[in-house]
Scaffold this motif. Structure first.
Motif, PDB file in Angstrom:
ATOM      1  N   LEU A  76       0.821  -1.207   0.000  1.00 59.71           N
ATOM      2  CA  LEU A  76       0.000   0.000   0.000  1.00 59.71           C
ATOM      3  C   LEU A  76       0.857   1.259   0.000  1.00 59.71           C
ATOM      4  O   LEU A  76       0.563   2.217  -0.721  1.00 59.71           O
ATOM      5  N   LYS A  77       1.924   1.250   0.759  1.00 63.62           N
ATOM      6  CA  LYS A  77       2.826   2.405   0.806  1.00 63.62           C
ATOM      7  C   LYS A  77       3.455   2.646  -0.566  1.00 63.62           C
ATOM      8  O   LYS A  77       3.500   3.779  -1.047  1.00 63.62           O
ATOM      9  N   ALA A  78       3.919   1.583  -1.217  1.00 59.53           N
ATOM     10  CA  ALA A  78       4.525   1.719  -2.543  1.00 59.53           C
ATOM     11  C   ALA A  78       3.510   2.227  -3.557  1.00 59.53           C
ATOM     12  O   ALA A  78       3.823   3.071  -4.405  1.00 59.53           O
ATOM     13  N   LEU A  79       2.282   1.725  -3.480  1.00 56.07           N
ATOM     14  CA  LEU A  79       1.248   2.145  -4.420  1.00 56.07           C
ATOM     15  C   LEU A  79       0.870   3.603  -4.208  1.00 56.07           C
ATOM     16  O   LEU A  79       0.690   4.350  -5.178  1.00 56.07           O
ATOM     17  N   LYS A  80       0.773   4.028  -2.960  1.00 57.89           N
ATOM     18  CA  LYS A  80       0.431   5.427  -2.677  1.00 57.89           C
ATOM     19  C   LYS A  80       1.557   6.379  -3.085  1.00 57.89           C
ATOM     20  O   LYS A  80       1.295   7.511  -3.472  1.00 57.89           O
ATOM     21  N   HIS A  82       3.482   5.819  -5.644  1.00 60.03           N
ATOM     22  CA  HIS A  82       3.508   5.755  -7.103  1.00 60.03           C
ATOM     23  C   HIS A  82       2.283   6.415  -7.737  1.00 60.03           C
ATOM     24  O   HIS A  82       2.340   6.843  -8.891  1.00 60.03           O
ATOM     25  N   SER A  83       1.176   6.516  -7.004  1.00 58.46           N
ATOM     26  CA  SER A  83      -0.090   6.958  -7.574  1.00 58.46           C
ATOM     27  C   SER A  83      -0.771   7.990  -6.683  1.00 58.46           C
ATOM     28  O   SER A  83      -0.646   7.955  -5.465  1.00 58.46           O
ATOM     29  N   ASN A  84      -1.527   8.875  -7.328  1.00 58.63           N
ATOM     30  CA  ASN A  84      -2.345   9.846  -6.601  1.00 58.63           C
ATOM     31  C   ASN A  84      -3.829   9.517  -6.702  1.00 58.63           C
ATOM     32  O   ASN A  84      -4.674  10.332  -6.329  1.00 58.63           O
ATOM     33  N   LEU A  85      -4.168   8.327  -7.200  1.00 57.48           N
ATOM     34  CA  LEU A  85      -5.567   7.942  -7.347  1.00 57.48           C
ATOM     35  C   LEU A  85      -6.202   7.712  -5.979  1.00 57.48           C
ATOM     36  O   LEU A  85      -5.528   7.330  -5.023  1.00 57.48           O
ATOM     37  N   SER A  86      -7.509   7.923  -5.908  1.00 54.53           N
ATOM     38  CA  SER A  86      -8.219   7.658  -4.656  1.00 54.53           C
ATOM     39  C   SER A  86      -8.266   6.147  -4.422  1.00 54.53           C
ATOM     40  O   SER A  86      -8.270   5.356  -5.352  1.00 54.53           O
ATOM     41  N   VAL A  87      -8.301   5.780  -3.145  1.00 55.09           N
ATOM     42  CA  VAL A  87      -8.285   4.366  -2.766  1.00 55.09           C
ATOM     43  C   VAL A  87      -9.569   4.052  -2.009  1.00 55.09           C
ATOM     44  O   VAL A  87      -9.928   4.751  -1.068  1.00 55.09           O
ATOM     45  N   GLU A  88     -10.236   2.994  -2.439  1.00 57.35           N
ATOM     46  CA  GLU A  88     -11.450   2.513  -1.782  1.00 57.35           C
ATOM     47  C   GLU A  88     -11.104   1.182  -1.119  1.00 57.35           C
ATOM     48  O   GLU A  88     -10.463   0.335  -1.732  1.00 57.35           O
ATOM     49  N   TYR A  89     -11.525   1.012   0.123  1.00 55.81           N
ATOM     50  CA  TYR A  89     -11.209  -0.210   0.868  1.00 55.81           C
ATOM     51  C   TYR A  89     -12.471  -1.059   1.012  1.00 55.81           C
ATOM     52  O   TYR A  89     -13.536  -0.544   1.336  1.00 55.81           O
ATOM     53  N   ARG A  90     -12.325  -2.358   0.768  1.00 55.67           N
ATOM     54  CA  ARG A  90     -13.443  -3.294   0.919  1.00 55.67           C
ATOM     55  C   ARG A  90     -12.989  -4.476   1.754  1.00 55.67           C
ATOM     56  O   ARG A  90     -11.827  -4.852   1.725  1.00 55.67           O
ATOM     57  N   ASP A  91     -13.940  -5.053   2.470  1.00 51.78           N
ATOM     58  CA  ASP A  91     -13.660  -6.195   3.327  1.00 51.78           C
ATOM     59  C   ASP A  91     -14.757  -7.223   3.105  1.00 51.78           C
ATOM     60  O   ASP A  91     -15.944  -6.898   3.190  1.00 51.78           O
TER      61      ASP A  91
END
Length: 118
Positions: A76-80, A82-91
């Motif tokens: 998650l840290k690497a992706l954030k 690398h990207s400025n896209l919004s992140v949606e979390y699902r469980d």
């Protein structure tokens, strides 16, 4: 292969997949979805796309790995970074049921109770 090398290669693969699917197409919305999948005991990362004024939403899995909290934080840290896209979390522990149950689907030629409709 040791764990650190495996983690590094997994993150590199995820970012490569991200770059492949994030084409910056005009009039297209992009966002990320992170799924804590309890059924398959893994975390999955997806990139979603939707064209402007279109109902169709496409999703592409860019990473999937075992449910290890330390790996999750590194990915998650690497992706954030690398990207400025919004992140949606699902469980998957909190799945929802749609409000309206579809009883008849004439387009696909079947219905819930296997009855013929006149």
């Amino acid at each position: 292969m040791d764990k650190e090398t495996e983690l590094r290669l997994g993150i590199k693969s995820m970012l490569s997949q991200y770059d492949h699917y994030f084409t910056r197409a005009p009039h297209t919305r992009y966002w990320l979805v992170v799924v804590d999948n309890h059924f398959e005991n893994c975390y999955s990362f997806f990139i979603y796309t939707q064209r402007f004024k279109a109902k169709l939403v496409k999703s592409y899995e860019i990473a999937c790995f075992d449910r290890d909290k330390s790996h999750y934080t590194h990915y998650l840290k690497a992706l954030k970074q690398h990207s400025n896209l919004s992140v949606e979390y699902r469980d998957t522990n909190r799945l929802f049921r749609p409000d309206n149950e579809i009883k008849v689907d004439l387009i696909h030629g079947h219905n819930l109770h296997n009855r013929k409709i006149s």
